[in-house]
Design a protein around this motif. Structure first.
Motif, PDB file in Angstrom:
ATOM      1  N   ASN A 126       0.866  -1.181   0.000  1.00 15.63           N
ATOM      2  CA  ASN A 126       0.000   0.000   0.000  1.00 15.63           C
ATOM      3  C   ASN A 126       0.903   1.231   0.000  1.00 15.63           C
ATOM      4  O   ASN A 126       1.493   1.564   1.018  1.00 15.63           O
ATOM      5  CB  ASN A 126      -0.889  -0.031   1.255  1.00 15.63           C
ATOM      6  CG  ASN A 126      -1.701   1.243   1.416  1.00 15.63           C
ATOM      7  OD1 ASN A 126      -1.807   2.043   0.484  1.00 15.63           O
ATOM      8  ND2 ASN A 126      -2.271   1.433   2.595  1.00 15.63           N
TER       9      ASN A 126
ATOM     10  N   LYS B 210       0.099   4.253  -0.286  1.00 19.06           N
ATOM     11  CA  LYS B 210      -0.574   5.440   0.276  1.00 19.06           C
ATOM     12  C   LYS B 210      -0.376   6.627  -0.665  1.00 19.06           C
ATOM     13  O   LYS B 210      -0.384   6.463  -1.878  1.00 19.06           O
ATOM     14  CB  LYS B 210      -0.079   5.722   1.696  1.00 19.06           C
ATOM     15  CG  LYS B 210      -0.087   4.474   2.569  1.00 19.06           C
ATOM     16  CD  LYS B 210       0.084   4.761   4.016  1.00 19.06           C
ATOM     17  CE  LYS B 210       0.210   3.444   4.775  1.00 19.06           C
ATOM     18  NZ  LYS B 210       0.024   3.575   6.182  1.00 19.06           N
TER      19      LYS B 210
ATOM     20  N   HIS C  17      -9.425   0.748   4.833  1.00 20.11           N
ATOM     21  CA  HIS C  17      -8.140   0.988   5.494  1.00 20.11           C
ATOM     22  C   HIS C  17      -8.346   1.925   6.687  1.00 20.11           C
ATOM     23  O   HIS C  17      -9.192   2.821   6.643  1.00 20.11           O
ATOM     24  CB  HIS C  17      -7.140   1.618   4.497  1.00 20.11           C
ATOM     25  CG  HIS C  17      -5.749   1.641   5.042  1.00 20.11           C
ATOM     26  ND1 HIS C  17      -5.315   2.648   5.873  1.00 20.11           N
ATOM     27  CD2 HIS C  17      -4.718   0.772   4.910  1.00 20.11           C
ATOM     28  CE1 HIS C  17      -4.061   2.391   6.225  1.00 20.11           C
ATOM     29  NE2 HIS C  17      -3.680   1.266   5.646  1.00 20.11           N
TER      30      HIS C  17
ATOM     31  N   GLU D 234      -5.328  -5.339  10.523  1.00 21.29           N
ATOM     32  CA  GLU D 234      -4.337  -4.279  10.711  1.00 21.29           C
ATOM     33  C   GLU D 234      -4.645  -3.520  12.000  1.00 21.29           C
ATOM     34  O   GLU D 234      -5.468  -2.585  11.996  1.00 21.29           O
ATOM     35  CB  GLU D 234      -4.388  -3.296   9.540  1.00 21.29           C
ATOM     36  CG  GLU D 234      -4.047  -3.913   8.204  1.00 21.29           C
ATOM     37  CD  GLU D 234      -3.492  -2.866   7.254  1.00 21.29           C
ATOM     38  OE1 GLU D 234      -2.383  -3.070   6.754  1.00 21.29           O
ATOM     39  OE2 GLU D 234      -4.147  -1.831   7.037  1.00 21.29           O
TER      40      GLU D 234
ATOM     41  N   ALA E 190      -0.455  -0.357  15.178  1.00 26.27           N
ATOM     42  CA  ALA E 190       0.774  -0.902  14.571  1.00 26.27           C
ATOM     43  C   ALA E 190       1.040  -0.305  13.193  1.00 26.27           C
ATOM     44  O   ALA E 190       2.079  -0.579  12.600  1.00 26.27           O
ATOM     45  CB  ALA E 190       0.660  -2.424  14.467  1.00 26.27           C
ATOM     46  N   ILE E 191       0.108   0.498  12.680  1.00 27.31           N
ATOM     47  CA  ILE E 191       0.263   0.988  11.307  1.00 27.31           C
ATOM     48  C   ILE E 191       1.154   2.229  11.286  1.00 27.31           C
ATOM     49  O   ILE E 191       0.820   3.253  11.894  1.00 27.31           O
ATOM     50  CB  ILE E 191      -1.109   1.301  10.678  1.00 27.31           C
ATOM     51  CG1 ILE E 191      -1.925   0.013  10.593  1.00 27.31           C
ATOM     52  CG2 ILE E 191      -0.946   1.929   9.297  1.00 27.31           C
ATOM     53  CD1 ILE E 191      -3.301   0.187  10.002  1.00 27.31           C
ATOM     54  N   GLY E 192       2.268   2.093  10.618  1.00 22.47           N
ATOM     55  CA  GLY E 192       3.187   3.220  10.450  1.00 22.47           C
ATOM     56  C   GLY E 192       3.863   3.658  11.736  1.00 22.47           C
ATOM     57  O   GLY E 192       4.464   4.731  11.801  1.00 22.47           O
TER      58      GLY E 192
ATOM     59  N   GLY F 125      -1.250  -6.705   8.710  1.00 16.43           N
ATOM     60  CA  GLY F 125      -0.644  -5.425   8.346  1.00 16.43           C
ATOM     61  C   GLY F 125      -0.360  -4.599   9.581  1.00 16.43           C
ATOM     62  O   GLY F 125      -1.167  -4.568  10.529  1.00 16.43           O
ATOM     63  N   GLY F 126       0.781  -3.911   9.576  1.00 13.66           N
ATOM     64  CA  GLY F 126       1.171  -3.062  10.709  1.00 13.66           C
ATOM     65  C   GLY F 126       2.651  -3.205  10.941  1.00 13.66           C
ATOM     66  O   GLY F 126       3.088  -4.127  11.631  1.00 13.66           O
ATOM     67  N   SER F 127       3.425  -2.284  10.300  1.00 14.80           N
ATOM     68  CA  SER F 127       4.884  -2.246  10.472  1.00 14.80           C
ATOM     69  C   SER F 127       5.566  -3.580  10.152  1.00 14.80           C
ATOM     70  O   SER F 127       6.502  -3.989  10.848  1.00 14.80           O
ATOM     71  CB  SER F 127       5.239  -1.767  11.885  1.00 14.80           C
ATOM     72  OG  SER F 127       4.737  -0.459  12.096  1.00 14.80           O
TER      73      SER F 127
ATOM     74  N   LEU G 210      -0.175  -7.061   4.334  1.00 14.62           N
ATOM     75  CA  LEU G 210      -0.450  -5.782   3.682  1.00 14.62           C
ATOM     76  C   LEU G 210       0.608  -4.834   4.240  1.00 14.62           C
ATOM     77  O   LEU G 210       0.687  -4.626   5.455  1.00 14.62           O
ATOM     78  CB  LEU G 210      -1.870  -5.300   3.998  1.00 14.62           C
ATOM     79  CG  LEU G 210      -2.293  -3.974   3.359  1.00 14.62           C
ATOM     80  CD1 LEU G 210      -2.122  -3.970   1.848  1.00 14.62           C
ATOM     81  CD2 LEU G 210      -3.761  -3.653   3.696  1.00 14.62           C
TER      82      LEU G 210
ATOM     83  N   GLY H  43       2.776  -1.231   4.276  1.00  9.46           N
ATOM     84  CA  GLY H  43       2.797   0.189   3.942  1.00  9.46           C
ATOM     85  C   GLY H  43       4.223   0.653   3.685  1.00  9.46           C
ATOM     86  O   GLY H  43       4.781   0.462   2.601  1.00  9.46           O
ATOM     87  N   GLY H  44       4.839   1.243   4.709  1.00 12.92           N
ATOM     88  CA  GLY H  44       6.162   1.868   4.562  1.00 12.92           C
ATOM     89  C   GLY H  44       7.197   0.992   3.870  1.00 12.92           C
ATOM     90  O   GLY H  44       7.925   1.460   2.982  1.00 12.92           O
TER      91      GLY H  44
HETATM   92  C1  PEP Z   1      -0.771  -0.039   5.885  1.00 12.00           C
HETATM   93  O1  PEP Z   1      -0.804   1.124   5.533  1.00 12.00           O
HETATM   94  O2  PEP Z   1      -1.667  -0.815   5.504  1.00 12.00           O
HETATM   95  C2  PEP Z   1       0.336  -0.468   6.736  1.00 12.00           C
HETATM   96  C3  PEP Z   1       0.289  -1.655   7.261  1.00 12.00           C
HETATM   97  O3  PEP Z   1       1.353   0.437   6.917  1.00 12.00           O
HETATM   98  P1  PEP Z   1       2.794   0.131   7.602  1.00 12.00           P
HETATM   99  O4  PEP Z   1       3.299  -1.165   7.016  1.00 12.00           O
HETATM  100  O5  PEP Z   1       3.642   1.292   7.253  1.00 12.00           O
HETATM  101  O6  PEP Z   1       2.546  -0.014   9.070  1.00 12.00           O
END
Ligand code: PEP
Length: 253
Positions: free
Chosen positions: A9, A11, A95, A165, A169-171, A209-211, A230, A232-233
């Protein structure tokens, strides 16, 4: 055995030149043959050019959101068929940034899933609790309510993926422990089996999902109910994303 699925993702990150550079590095580093599913989800404006970058590779493209109406006066929005027209095959729905930053309601998010499926897209449906909800012991109640808003028995479950997610834990760099992830994923699978259909609950893929990073991906994806990630970063850096893809491949063997 569920085939692992890793999706990136992006973003609201990367310009066209940066995307092309990232895609070139992914194409170069991607194992061939690729025994898992991989998708990248760029911002809307980049769906068309990125489709050109994945041609001839097993990488699929997804959007990050859609609006549930087929057309009309919805300035700034995009429909499921317009996404499909770009060649994209996936869409992320629900999301946490749509829920908690943009303020979308569960009711609106719930209407997006049938709209996406009707247009022929595959859906990644995100659920997860905020830190205060986890601390109040409400994780399962929150996730169950989100599942309830989004899912109905008559959907084509073969084109659905759930992404668990946890919002905290996200970002943030704080990852759920493998035990926390497995507990939530097992709960989601049990809920789906109890409420809808045990066979589909067993088959559906549940991403974490989450870091997620290359150094925690093996532990997370070795959990029996975690079927990919899933990301993100870490999906913005070819080396990290490829490292997570390799962990998903190891989890399948
Ligand atoms: C996300 O945006 O779905 C996500 C999991 O972000 P990150 O991996 O950066 O925590």
């Amino acid at each position: 055995m569920r085939k692992p699925f890793v999706a990136g993702n992006w973003k609201m990150n990367l310009n066209l030149a940066e995307c092309r550079e990232l895609m070139a590095a992914l194409r170069k580093g991607l194992p061939d043959p690729l025994p898992i599913d991989v998708a990248v989800c760029p911002p809307f404006a980049l769906l068309f050019p990125i489709q050109g970058e994945v041609d001839g590779t097993p990488i699929k493209v997804g959007a990050q959101n859609l609006y549930p109406e087929p057309k009309g006066a919805f300035t700034g929005e995009i429909s499921a068929t317009q996404i499909r027209d770009t060649g994209a095959t996936y869409v992320i729905i629900g999301h946490s940034e749509r829920r908690h930053v943009i303020g979308e309601t569960g009711e609106l998010i719930g209407r997006k899933i049938p709209a996406a499926l009707k247009a022929g897209l595959e859906v990644i449906y995100c659920v997860g609790e905020k830190i205060e909800e986890r601390e109040a012991g409400r994780t399962e109640a929150v996730v169950a309510e989100q599942l309830n808003h989004g899912l109905t028995e008559d959907l084509d479950w073969s084109r659905l993926t759930i992404a668990y997610e946890p919002v905290w834990a996200i970002g943030t760099g704080k990852t759920a422990t493998p035990e926390q992830a497995q507990e939530a994923h097992a709960f989601i699978r049990q809920e789906l089996a109890a409420r809808y259909n045990a066979e589909w609950a067993d088959r559906i893929r549940i991403q974490y999902g989450g870091s997620v990073k290359p150094d925690n991906a093996d532990a997370l994806m070795s959990c029996p109910d975690v079927d990919g990630a899933l990301v993100g970063g870490a999906s913005l850096k070819a080396g990290d994303f490829l490292g997570i893809i390799q962990a998903a491949i190891r989890s399948a063997s």
